[in-house]
Scaffold this motif. Sequence first.
Motif, PDB file in Angstrom:
ATOM      1  N   GLY A 436       0.798  -1.214   0.000  1.00 46.68           N
ATOM      2  CA  GLY A 436       0.000   0.000   0.000  1.00 46.68           C
ATOM      3  C   GLY A 436       0.832   1.265   0.000  1.00 46.68           C
ATOM      4  O   GLY A 436       0.289   2.364   0.178  1.00 46.68           O
ATOM      5  N   ASP A 437       2.148   1.151  -0.189  1.00 47.29           N
ATOM      6  CA  ASP A 437       3.042   2.312  -0.213  1.00 47.29           C
ATOM      7  C   ASP A 437       3.100   2.895  -1.619  1.00 47.29           C
ATOM      8  O   ASP A 437       3.015   2.162  -2.612  1.00 47.29           O
ATOM      9  N   PRO A 438       3.268   4.219  -1.734  1.00 46.18           N
ATOM     10  CA  PRO A 438       3.315   4.854  -3.065  1.00 46.18           C
ATOM     11  C   PRO A 438       4.566   4.467  -3.836  1.00 46.18           C
ATOM     12  O   PRO A 438       5.624   4.203  -3.258  1.00 46.18           O
ATOM     13  N   LYS A 439       4.432   4.448  -5.163  1.00 48.08           N
ATOM     14  CA  LYS A 439       5.572   4.209  -6.045  1.00 48.08           C
ATOM     15  C   LYS A 439       6.139   5.515  -6.588  1.00 48.08           C
ATOM     16  O   LYS A 439       7.251   5.531  -7.100  1.00 48.08           O
ATOM     17  N   ASN A 440       5.364   6.591  -6.488  1.00 46.40           N
ATOM     18  CA  ASN A 440       5.803   7.891  -6.983  1.00 46.40           C
ATOM     19  C   ASN A 440       6.878   8.453  -6.075  1.00 46.40           C
ATOM     20  O   ASN A 440       6.704   8.532  -4.853  1.00 46.40           O
ATOM     21  N   ILE A 441       8.007   8.868  -6.646  1.00 35.31           N
ATOM     22  CA  ILE A 441       9.145   9.293  -5.844  1.00 35.31           C
ATOM     23  C   ILE A 441       8.835  10.552  -5.047  1.00 35.31           C
ATOM     24  O   ILE A 441       9.290  10.708  -3.903  1.00 35.31           O
ATOM     25  N   ALA A 442       8.043  11.481  -5.608  1.00 33.33           N
ATOM     26  CA  ALA A 442       7.678  12.692  -4.874  1.00 33.33           C
ATOM     27  C   ALA A 442       6.752  12.359  -3.703  1.00 33.33           C
ATOM     28  O   ALA A 442       6.881  12.930  -2.616  1.00 33.33           O
ATOM     29  N   CYS A 443       5.830  11.414  -3.903  1.00 29.31           N
ATOM     30  CA  CYS A 443       4.918  11.015  -2.822  1.00 29.31           C
ATOM     31  C   CYS A 443       5.667  10.294  -1.705  1.00 29.31           C
ATOM     32  O   CYS A 443       5.328  10.439  -0.529  1.00 29.31           O
ATOM     33  N   ILE A 444       6.663   9.507  -2.076  1.00 29.83           N
ATOM     34  CA  ILE A 444       7.471   8.827  -1.058  1.00 29.83           C
ATOM     35  C   ILE A 444       8.188   9.857  -0.198  1.00 29.83           C
ATOM     36  O   ILE A 444       8.202   9.761   1.039  1.00 29.83           O
TER      37      ILE A 444
END
Length: 559
Positions: A436-444
């Motif tokens: 359920g963790d984001p893959k988008n680097i900015a969201c991480i």
Amino acid sequence: MGFRITTNMMMNTYRFNLMQNTGQLSSSRDKVLTQRNFNSYAEDPAAATHAWRLRRSLTQTESYRTSNTEAYTRFNTAWITLKSIDDNIVNGPNNEGGVVEAIKRADDDPTGGARTALGKVLSDFADSVVFGMNGAKYGDHFVFAGNDEMKAPFTWSGNKLLYRGINVNAGSIPPADKQPDWGKMIPADTPKMDDSSLTSLEKAWVDYYRNDGLNPLNHTPDWVADYKKYLEDMDAYTKGAGGEEPPKMPDMPEKMSALDDAWMEYLDGYPTTPLDDAKNPSLAANDPSANWGPNTAPADMPEDSKKLVTSWEKAWYAYYDDQRNGGVNGVPSPAAQKLTDLGYDWIDPATGKPIEGKDIPPVDEGKDPLEQAWLEYFHDQRDLSKLEAMMNETKDVDLGMGFLEDTGNRDLIQSTAFNRALPGIAILGYGVDEDGDPKNIACIMKRLSEIYSHCDEKTGEFATKAEREEAYRLLGKFNTAHDKFNEAYSDVNTQAEFLQSNGTRLKDQEYNIKEQIAEVEQMDLADAIQDFSWAYYCYSSALKIGTQLLSQSLIDYMR
């Protein structure tokens, strides 16, 4: 017999010859000026046809060069932007350290006090990545906006990142595979209390599971000890060991619970007969739940549904609350519920999934928590489908590689065209992983900034153990996202280099076509001047003859 040549006949012949000489002089003069072999199709049909084909090819090549230059400018702009972002992530401004170095320093800090500062740094870096992606423009067009180049591709909605209005973190796990973890797991197929085939002990467990009764393993009624003492004294009295009157039997509860009944059944043989351990409520082996089905439910389910967070938890709460009260309302299990039974016209009866093209109602329009959970999931899945469609968008341009269609279904053969669309989510990533963790680097980075901002300002300790585990989990996923970012960065660089080499090829091709045109259309200048000189000589001679003819005619007229 002689034939008299009249003056009129001589003048007509003269005029005809003079016009021919004048035409030849004009044609030869044009050839000297234009250096062309022909000035009309009729002069040389074969050469004119060949020249037309070459001219058409030259026009197409010039168009290809224009398109190639435009595409190269876009990709070069994208490459410069991504290089700047990567430098900030790795090296930071003025080589003072980027995200990677900041994380290392904060993690190696003896006191951990740098973690709160890291939260602000990560938030700023996440914003700068989005600003950089939105700032890459070609004229009025946004380079990283895919096919919708007239609007900025990325926007923040709080800490939620949107790509062209769609949440980039779409793609949650299906509701049927995600149940809330509220504690001890309980059988969902627990029998009803009015089942006559149940023993007293089984009824005690049913009471515990369904009616929030006392756990037979952990609770022994207060009267059991007194009753056991009474039975022991009664046994001694019966055997003549004492002579005292037996103690008065303890008062039983006015309304016996299922647990009371279970203990009474167990104590019926105490202590005069061998104990039947199969009826002992305090033995864990006597929990019959293993035979009541594989589905599970929470034992310490919250009493107040307002404490629940997600609509999916509320759906399970509604189901188990009904089960706890005997299932009188017949609320179905969320894992077994079919939305096709709800009568919505936007649901496909065959698949139970939303019909493509029809609007899904808002989440808050669900009739109960179960419907809201499924609406929430369907909206999320439709967002994921939109992201996947935008990820695969193409903007094909003809750069002189054939541009052919498949003769069967008339789809464009991609190897003959160049796709200049650059969707930003292909660079930064989208969706969520199995955790359920984001893959988008900015969201991480944004999520890490939240976690580090919650750390203690003095000690740097994480706010909770869960956030600590999430932080270290996201650090590994940040590295993975950064690697994928670098892959996309390299791909953009490769495409830019291809466009550069293709531009060189088109330039050479254009030069070659111009040489062929010169060979077909142009004539040797010396030959053209020679033809012009001869035509001029003939024209001058014609004029001289005309003067002579004009004088003779005048004398004849005077006679």
